[in-house]
Design an enzyme around this catalytic site. Sequence first.
Site, PDB file in Angstrom:
ATOM      1  CB  THR A 115       2.940   0.331   6.167  1.00 50.86           C
ATOM      2  OG1 THR A 115       1.601  -0.001   6.572  1.00 50.86           O
ATOM      3  CG2 THR A 115       3.868   0.015   7.320  1.00 50.86           C
TER       4      THR A 115
ATOM      5  CG  ASP B 246      -1.392  -0.977   7.998  1.00 49.88           C
ATOM      6  OD1 ASP B 246      -2.281  -0.128   7.793  1.00 49.88           O
ATOM      7  OD2 ASP B 246      -1.229  -1.983   7.283  1.00 49.88           O
TER       8      ASP B 246
ATOM      9  CG  ASP C 200       4.019  -6.981   7.486  1.00 47.79           C
ATOM     10  OD1 ASP C 200       3.483  -6.408   6.521  1.00 47.79           O
ATOM     11  OD2 ASP C 200       3.398  -7.725   8.261  1.00 47.79           O
TER      12      ASP C 200
ATOM     13  N   GLY D 213       0.838  -1.209   0.000  1.00 50.67           N
ATOM     14  CA  GLY D 213       0.000   0.000   0.000  1.00 50.67           C
ATOM     15  C   GLY D 213       0.865   1.249   0.000  1.00 50.67           C
TER      16      GLY D 213
ATOM     17  NE  ARG E  72      -1.999  -5.500   5.503  1.00 49.54           N
ATOM     18  CZ  ARG E  72      -2.385  -5.685   4.247  1.00 49.54           C
ATOM     19  NH1 ARG E  72      -3.101  -6.721   3.925  1.00 49.54           N
ATOM     20  NH2 ARG E  72      -2.041  -4.839   3.302  1.00 49.54           N
TER      21      ARG E  72
ATOM     22  NE  ARG F  63      -2.251  -4.368  -1.035  1.00 52.29           N
ATOM     23  CZ  ARG F  63      -1.626  -3.839   0.019  1.00 52.29           C
ATOM     24  NH1 ARG F  63      -0.503  -4.358   0.450  1.00 52.29           N
ATOM     25  NH2 ARG F  63      -2.144  -2.782   0.640  1.00 52.29           N
TER      26      ARG F  63
ATOM     27  CG  ASP G  15       1.791  -3.359  10.396  1.00 55.23           C
ATOM     28  OD1 ASP G  15       2.668  -2.737   9.769  1.00 55.23           O
ATOM     29  OD2 ASP G  15       0.978  -4.125   9.847  1.00 55.23           O
TER      30      ASP G  15
HETATM   31  O1  F6P Z   1      -1.263  -1.845   4.580  1.00 50.90           O
HETATM   32  C1  F6P Z   1      -1.868  -0.642   4.252  1.00 50.90           C
HETATM   33  C2  F6P Z   1      -3.352  -0.836   4.028  1.00 50.90           C
HETATM   34  O2  F6P Z   1      -3.914   0.427   3.753  1.00 50.90           O
HETATM   35  C3  F6P Z   1      -4.100  -1.530   5.172  1.00 50.90           C
HETATM   36  O3  F6P Z   1      -4.389  -0.654   6.225  1.00 50.90           O
HETATM   37  C4  F6P Z   1      -5.307  -2.050   4.451  1.00 50.90           C
HETATM   38  O4  F6P Z   1      -5.844  -3.182   5.100  1.00 50.90           O
HETATM   39  C5  F6P Z   1      -4.758  -2.426   3.104  1.00 50.90           C
HETATM   40  O5  F6P Z   1      -3.574  -1.675   2.918  1.00 50.90           O
HETATM   41  C6  F6P Z   1      -5.688  -2.180   1.957  1.00 50.90           C
HETATM   42  O6  F6P Z   1      -5.044  -2.616   0.807  1.00 50.90           O
HETATM   43  P1  F6P Z   1      -5.582  -2.380  -0.673  1.00 50.90           P
HETATM   44  O7  F6P Z   1      -5.386  -0.935  -1.005  1.00 50.90           O
HETATM   45  O8  F6P Z   1      -4.745  -3.295  -1.498  1.00 50.90           O
HETATM   46  O9  F6P Z   1      -7.030  -2.745  -0.659  1.00 50.90           O
END
Ligand code: F6P
Length: 322
Positions: free
Chosen positions: A125, A127, A102, A10, A171, A71, A129
């Site tokens: 990120t 998050d 991570d 992300g 997440r 991703r 985390d």
């Molecule tokens: O890891 C960052 C994040 O924004 C999380 O908080 C969330 O769960 C995820 O990515 C959403 O991912 P995507 O944009 O691929 O739906």
Amino acid sequence: MKIGVLTSGGDAPGMNAAIRAVVRQADALGHEAWGIHRGYQGLLEGDMEPMPSRACANILQRGGTVLHTARCAEFHQPEQRAIAAEHLKAAGIEALVVIGGDGSFRAAEVLQREHSVACAGIPGTIDNDLPGTERTLGFDTALNTAVEAIDRIRDTASSHGRLFLVEVMGRASGMLAVHTALACGAEAVLYPESPDDSFETLVSGLNASWLRGKRSSIVVVAEGDTAGRAMAVGERLKRDYALDLRVVVLGHIQRGGSPTAMDRIWGSRWGCEVVRRLDRGERGFYVGMVAGALVAQPLSRVLEPQPVPPGDLGRMVSVLAR
Ligand code: F6P
């Protein structure tokens, strides 16, 4: 030395500050930076080019990532990683800087172990985390964005005497939820690492505040909470307790926007630091911040359990909402 840089997973505000710092510090030390587009996906496709200093003009204040991101599920396959290593070798890139979370760091750790690619990580990120660092790029900006949005929701919540459930990202981590709840004076926060049974505690807390005369409430729900996402929690509250409530999912709004000064400063500091360490021959590490100081640790540390929000913060939210 040619140093590749990519952003992965992300996007997070502050990634551009880190890219800019990597490119310009590399230039200052006589190295050549290469931008790899769309994260590991671009690496698999050999989508990369030299990135001169001037390519970073006016990106410091911009959200998202100018290198784009992805991703990349294929990177889990060893034969795909071998292709990625081949692309780096063919371009003469000796070191790879990965800006991401991570999953991105785990991929870098395997790439280095299997193919001896010198890797370095910059935490990016929203998050927050990652083990071994109290800060990740984008967290501060996302937190401020969520708080600003909830301040607006608060106006309409109090006008109508309503309960709002506001879902924030993160997440499997409650880091963003707990800090958001504390900063916007929420009545409660549901988050995965909570020591209490979140749902039962929420219901008794809402009852108590109703009896104290409170007619509107904001509850922050972490998207990864064990009670379910905000929509499911809302349905349950409506069904079992006949509450008049509204659900707001903040979603990707939290990931966009101009980075705060803190995310720009740490993106810049970390970008310079990884290049200086690569220049000294270090490899297999990621940078972070602990107790205000810049730190570095082995990439393998990413395999350790993720940090949890400080224990007292969640409880503080309810105490302060009295
Ligand atoms: O890891 C960052 C994040 O924004 C999380 O908080 C969330 O769960 C995820 O990515 C959403 O991912 P995507 O944009 O691929 O739906």
